[in-house]
Scaffold this active site. Structure first.
Site, mmCIF file in Angstrom:
data_model
loop_
_atom_site.group_PDB
_atom_site.id
_atom_site.type_symbol
_atom_site.label_atom_id
_atom_site.label_comp_id
_atom_site.label_asym_id
_atom_site.label_seq_id
_atom_site.Cartn_x
_atom_site.Cartn_y
_atom_site.Cartn_z
ATOM 1 N N ASP A 113 0.641 -1.633 -0.004
ATOM 2 C CA ASP A 113 -0.217 0.087 -0.091
ATOM 3 C C ASP A 113 0.777 1.295 -0.088
ATOM 4 O OD1 ASP A 113 -2.910 0.788 0.677
ATOM 5 O OD2 ASP A 113 -1.109 2.165 1.848
ATOM 6 N N ALA B 264 -5.086 2.349 -0.880
ATOM 7 C CA ALA B 264 -5.214 1.268 -1.606
ATOM 8 C C ALA B 264 -5.940 0.326 -1.457
ATOM 9 C CB ALA B 264 -3.317 0.987 -2.356
ATOM 10 N N ASP B 265 -5.128 -1.081 -0.324
ATOM 11 C CA ASP B 265 -5.756 -1.746 -0.369
ATOM 12 C C ASP B 265 -7.549 -2.032 -0.403
ATOM 13 O OD1 ASP B 265 -3.467 -3.412 0.179
ATOM 14 O OD2 ASP B 265 -3.404 -2.405 2.249
ATOM 15 N N ILE B 266 -7.733 -0.892 1.427
ATOM 16 C CA ILE B 266 -9.018 -0.409 0.471
ATOM 17 C C ILE B 266 -9.801 -0.666 -0.407
ATOM 18 C CG2 ILE B 266 -10.937 1.042 1.779
ATOM 19 C CD1 ILE B 266 -9.222 1.625 4.264
ATOM 20 N N GLY C 30 -10.413 -3.485 -2.329
ATOM 21 C CA GLY C 30 -10.648 -4.305 -2.426
ATOM 22 C C GLY C 30 -12.624 -3.624 -1.728
#
Length: 391
Positions: free
Chosen positions: A136, A164-166, A169
């Site tokens: 991230d 970025a991860d959120i 997802g």
């Protein structure tokens, strides 16, 4: 809502588990496949209490855990059985790894042509950075987020939460939902490629209007808005910070509350562009006014006039807010030896359905026997799989 959907989850760390937890709490049966000895590496990440990781627990509620040594032929046999009954497969290996393991989309669609297969990765399955590793913070740097975050004259910084991860997802869960809808109509499966880099770039939409329409590149502005004035964190009389933002009508209300000079109620100050062109003067006037009272007093006065504002709260204050509790954003469940624990709920509010915790966070391999028996494996078969270190 997804009660008849089964998801085979090969993901670990953040973006993938976040995606599949959303599907699980909308009713899907999510089978989390983990490495046989340590499982998802975040099982050992801070904070730890009674051998449970708070990080892991935040992302893996409502799932079942199945351990498999993916480098063995026997594991591939078990995966084949699972895929035949699954609707969705989610993986976040580096590109090429799933293919080496024999669990790529091309391989699994031979078993189940209707499978919906989601790949999450740093840079996607194509492009010059396809094989580049990226977490991230790397994506935040590469996709421009850091260049926009921090004080105007300070160094670039990352956002504290993993944007970025959120976002990857979220995009992944949305894409899976769209693919399930399409399959219900056409019967056709799908292969979905979501990259963390792409996801962050897509979030830049409004900001890219600046370089697309002008020769300017957006820069760090601290708490200031690039084209709304006032909009920043202002220090108040008790040392707390207050963020205030106004449209043209609300600006006039703010002038009244702060008892600003009459000239600020006339052009150019009554237009967005006029205030933008006089940013330093406006910010100085607002800051000077807000130092005269405590932050909580200003919140009451400004909200009574309909001027959008908020104290800058810390996380503990957010968790204790009446609004947070009224919106059921904190959920509680019983987690084994920990007893009752708390976590953050997903924000959906449905009239005729609900997102809810289906089961506690699983221990590593907790559902090995349960899952394998569903596919016809006997107690003797399962004992042998353990002896052979397959599960």
């Amino acid at each position: 809502m997804f009660e008849n959907i089964r998801v085979l989850d090969f993901t670990r760390v953040f973006s993938g588990p976040y995606c599949t937890q959303m599907l699980a709490e909308l009713g899907a049966d999510v089978i989390k496949v983990e490495e046989t000895t340590i499982g998802d590496e975040t099982r050992n990440w801070y904070p730890i209490k009674e051998e449970w990781s708070g990080y892991f627990m935040a992302l893996n509620r409502s799932k079942r855990s199945l351990t498999l040594n993916l480098k063995t032929e026997e594991s591939l046999k078990i995966i084949k059985d699972l895929v035949e009954t699954c609707d969705v497969v989610v993986e976040n290996f580096a590109p090429g790894v799933a293919e080496k393991l024999g669990i790529s989309y091309e391989r699994l669609k031979e078993i189940n042509p209707k499978i919906i297969y989601l790949s999450l990765s740093a840079y996607g399955q194509t492009g010059p950075n396809r094989t580049v590793k990226g977490y991230d913070p790397i994506i935040q740097a590469d996709a421009g987020v850091m260049s926009l975050t921090g004080d105007q004259n300070g160094a670039p910084v990352k956002t504290m939460f993993p944007i970025a991860d959120i976002s990857a997802g979220l995009y992944g869960a949305f894409a899976v939902s769209a693919a399930l809808y399409k399959r219900a109509i056409t019967g056709q499966g799908e292969n979905i490629d979501i990259a963390l880099f792409d996801s962050v770039v897509s979030l830049l939409g409004v900001l890219t209007a600046i370089p697309f329409f002008t020769d300017n590149v957006p820069e760090r502005m601290g708490s200031q808005h690039p084209h709304r004035v006032p909009s920043k964190n202002y220090l108040t009389g008790d040392g707390t910070y207050l963020h205030v933002i106004c449209n043209n009508k609300q600006w006039l209300e703010l002038c009244e509350v702060l008892d600003l000079e009459e000239k600020y109620k006339k052009t150019p100050y009554t237009t967005d562009i006029g205030r933008l062109n006089n940013r330093d003067e406006i910010d100085g006037q607002v800051q000077q006014g807000l130092l005269k009272k405590q932050g909580s007093e200003w919140v009451k006065l400004l909200k009574e006039k309909g001027v959008p504002c908020s104290l800058v709260n810390d996380i503990a204050q957010v968790l204790n807010k009446d609004q947070t509790k009224a919106r059921d954003l904190i959920v509680n469940w019983t987690q084994g030896n920990l007893g009752e624990v708390s976590g953050i709920n997903f924000p959906y509010k449905f009239l005729h359905a609900e997102s809810k915790i289906q089961r506690p966070v699983p221990k590593l391999g907790e559902h090995n026997v349960e899952i394998l028996k569903e596919f016809g494996y006997t107690d003797s078969d399962i004992r042998q799989l353990k002896l052979d270190k397959i599960i």
